[in-house]
Design an enzyme around this catalytic site. Sequence first.
Site, PDB file in Angstrom:
ATOM      1  N   SER B  28       0.953  -1.309   0.199  1.00 35.66           N
ATOM      2  CA  SER B  28       0.031   0.119   0.095  1.00 35.66           C
ATOM      3  C   SER B  28       0.952   1.137   0.050  1.00 35.66           C
ATOM      4  O   SER B  28       1.799   1.385   0.681  1.00 35.66           O
ATOM      5  CB  SER B  28      -1.145  -0.056   1.303  1.00 35.66           C
ATOM      6  OG  SER B  28      -1.622   1.130   1.203  1.00 35.66           O
ATOM      7  N   SER B  77       6.285  10.824   4.816  1.00 36.19           N
ATOM      8  CA  SER B  77       5.270  11.297   5.433  1.00 36.19           C
ATOM      9  C   SER B  77       4.191  11.857   4.457  1.00 36.19           C
ATOM     10  O   SER B  77       3.951  13.064   4.485  1.00 36.19           O
ATOM     11  CB  SER B  77       5.806  12.554   6.139  1.00 36.19           C
ATOM     12  OG  SER B  77       6.250  13.557   5.549  1.00 36.19           O
ATOM     13  N   VAL B  78       3.490  11.017   3.873  1.00 33.37           N
ATOM     14  CA  VAL B  78       2.390  11.338   2.804  1.00 33.37           C
ATOM     15  C   VAL B  78       1.520  11.688   3.589  1.00 33.37           C
ATOM     16  O   VAL B  78       0.565  12.721   3.241  1.00 33.37           O
ATOM     17  CB  VAL B  78       2.383  10.405   1.751  1.00 33.37           C
ATOM     18  CG1 VAL B  78       0.878  10.644   0.900  1.00 33.37           C
ATOM     19  CG2 VAL B  78       3.432   9.938   0.836  1.00 33.37           C
ATOM     20  N   ASN B 106      -6.668  -1.411   1.195  1.00 29.85           N
ATOM     21  CA  ASN B 106      -6.033  -0.891   2.495  1.00 29.85           C
ATOM     22  C   ASN B 106      -7.024   0.477   2.939  1.00 29.85           C
ATOM     23  O   ASN B 106      -7.361   1.211   2.270  1.00 29.85           O
ATOM     24  CB  ASN B 106      -4.610  -0.353   2.165  1.00 29.85           C
ATOM     25  CG  ASN B 106      -4.091   0.015   3.518  1.00 29.85           C
ATOM     26  OD1 ASN B 106      -4.221   1.024   4.041  1.00 29.85           O
ATOM     27  ND2 ASN B 106      -2.975  -0.679   3.965  1.00 29.85           N
ATOM     28  N   CYS B 137      -0.163   3.506  10.470  1.00 29.70           N
ATOM     29  CA  CYS B 137       0.373   4.672   9.589  1.00 29.70           C
ATOM     30  C   CYS B 137       1.116   5.742  10.922  1.00 29.70           C
ATOM     31  O   CYS B 137       0.339   6.209  11.696  1.00 29.70           O
ATOM     32  CB  CYS B 137      -0.754   5.505   8.796  1.00 29.70           C
ATOM     33  SG  CYS B 137       0.121   6.990   8.319  1.00 29.70           S
ATOM     34  N   ILE B 198       6.111  -5.482   8.460  1.00 37.42           N
ATOM     35  CA  ILE B 198       5.751  -4.174   9.203  1.00 37.42           C
ATOM     36  C   ILE B 198       5.407  -3.284   8.416  1.00 37.42           C
ATOM     37  O   ILE B 198       6.032  -3.083   7.242  1.00 37.42           O
ATOM     38  CB  ILE B 198       7.107  -4.046   9.935  1.00 37.42           C
ATOM     39  CG1 ILE B 198       8.384  -3.712   9.096  1.00 37.42           C
ATOM     40  CG2 ILE B 198       7.490  -5.122  11.081  1.00 37.42           C
ATOM     41  CD1 ILE B 198       9.662  -3.411   9.761  1.00 37.42           C
ATOM     42  N   GLY B 224      12.472   0.333   3.158  1.00 36.32           N
ATOM     43  CA  GLY B 224      13.885   0.230   2.319  1.00 36.32           C
ATOM     44  C   GLY B 224      14.735  -0.803   3.093  1.00 36.32           C
ATOM     45  O   GLY B 224      14.323  -1.224   4.337  1.00 36.32           O
ATOM     46  N   GLY B 250       9.117  -5.464   4.375  1.00 33.27           N
ATOM     47  CA  GLY B 250      10.081  -4.516   5.021  1.00 33.27           C
ATOM     48  C   GLY B 250      11.351  -4.597   4.049  1.00 33.27           C
ATOM     49  O   GLY B 250      12.350  -5.460   4.643  1.00 33.27           O
TER      50      GLY B 250
END
Lengths: 254, 310
Positions: B28, B77-78, B106, B137, B198, B224, B250
């Site tokens: 997502s 930080s969308v 999602n 989130c 995660i 990443g 992850g």
Amino acid sequence: MKDVLFTLAEKKLLCDGVWEFTLASQEALPPIRCGQFLHLKLDGAFLLRRPFCIYKYDTHSVSLVVAVVGGGTRRLAELSAGTRLSAVLPIGNGFTLEKKHRKILLLGGGVGCAPLATVPVTYPDREYVSYLGFSRASNVMFEKEFGAFGKTVVGTDDGSYGRGGYITDILAADIDALCPDIILTCGPTPMLKAVARLSHQKKIPAYMSGESHMGCGVGACLVCTCAVKQPDGTIANKRACVDGPVFNLEDILL
Amino acid sequence: MNEQTEYTVDTAVRICGVDFKNPIITASGTFGFGKEYAEFYDINALGGICTKGLTKERREGNASPRIAETPMGMLNSVGLQNPGVEGFILEDVPFLSSLDTVVIGNVAGRTEEDYCYAVEKVSALDCIRMIELNISCPNVKAGGMAFGVLPESVEKITKAVKKYCHKPLMVKLSPNVANIADNARAAENGGADCLSLINTVGGMAVDWRRRRPVLANVCGGLSGPAVKPIALKMVYEAHKAVKIPIVGMGGIMSAEDVMEFLVAGATAVEVGSANIFDPHTGINLVNELTNLMKRCKIKSVYEVTGSLVV
């Protein structure tokens, strides 16, 4: 959009810390329009691609202007001719001219001149006047390239080359005599703000190509957004990569 | 004849009654609603795709900059920018309905009521085969992670939305917790059909010269390759703690990474940041995984899941 494998064909120093890269492709490139950009994959520890506007293009090659501003661009500047690089292109809406736009004013600041150089290639049948601003004589670039499109005025902030002062002030003094149908611009934010004021005062539409930290570069991850006024007056976060990078200067919140 | 090309492998997995062609699911927030990547490859080759987090109302998300590159990772930080459930149904469901891969919806929210509303609406759509509940989130002040930190609140929100969920419910766990096993058990007790983990790890980047945070939101979520060891540990611990299937994620960049997650206890994996680094990641991983299984003579993904010997 396509991920294309390029070879770094030529690397040329334009001024201190600014390079012109020419990337060549074996296969024909997808059609490119003015103001579009590409997303270049680096190597090793640089996981995110880097967006660069297209400065010159033909069917099998593109040129970019790379200013060394951080680790990624420093890594790029170290690459030697022959290096293989992949890049997704072409990305973004680019500059669009309407039939009524006959006299086009190109206003660039520093490396921000680069995306404007593609406009006369995509729209060769218009009249162009270019105003290019730089901080000082040693940073002046692109004068010959823009000179080929029409009248070109170069200004430096410190007056060490061409006309002295901010290029937006120089343009403000000339604009009534020029009467352009549209202003296309790219450069540092303070310059864009000054262009926005000028555009508003003189009622001349202006479009800017912006820059943003990018993630995917294909419109999926929503990290490159900028705040843009919508027709209904609300503010929406639009993706610089695929909704932009060109926005109406009147609508974008700088 | 090359023995390798003759060896046939079965990459299919079934999770909570939903059949996936292979265990590669795009995570997502890194894959939009699929359209953007369909320009690069046939996304039907993927095991599944997870939609951008959907909320009851349209959300504009956080201010920019929303991304920062970090050593072997990235911060984002969308802030759950999304068209809202109604906008999603109008703009994105027609395309998703045309796909021949599993679409996971999602869902996120500010309040329990918002979650229940969005879960009910999204899970009722024909094109949605599973719900992933985003209670982790890190980028929104109200809601999101507020539900995902304490085991009690994980159980409570899971129980609440389960009543409204027409499809299998996958709860996405946050790594920013005291004990992942407790939270995994809490979701299972609340009625989760499977878990995914995660989500991103809370983090920050500083531009010291300007004395400013790099992200406009100050803090963000790290993802990443940098987070892969954290993720593997948590998948391993969660797998030991619960009976329900686990979708691990992850920092996955390669088929080798996929295998590591399967061995640690995952039945399938989600791939996130790697899509951002390279638009062909999804299809590359599907092909690489198939080839790797052939090379290693692994007939089925099930041979690998949870095969860790400690």
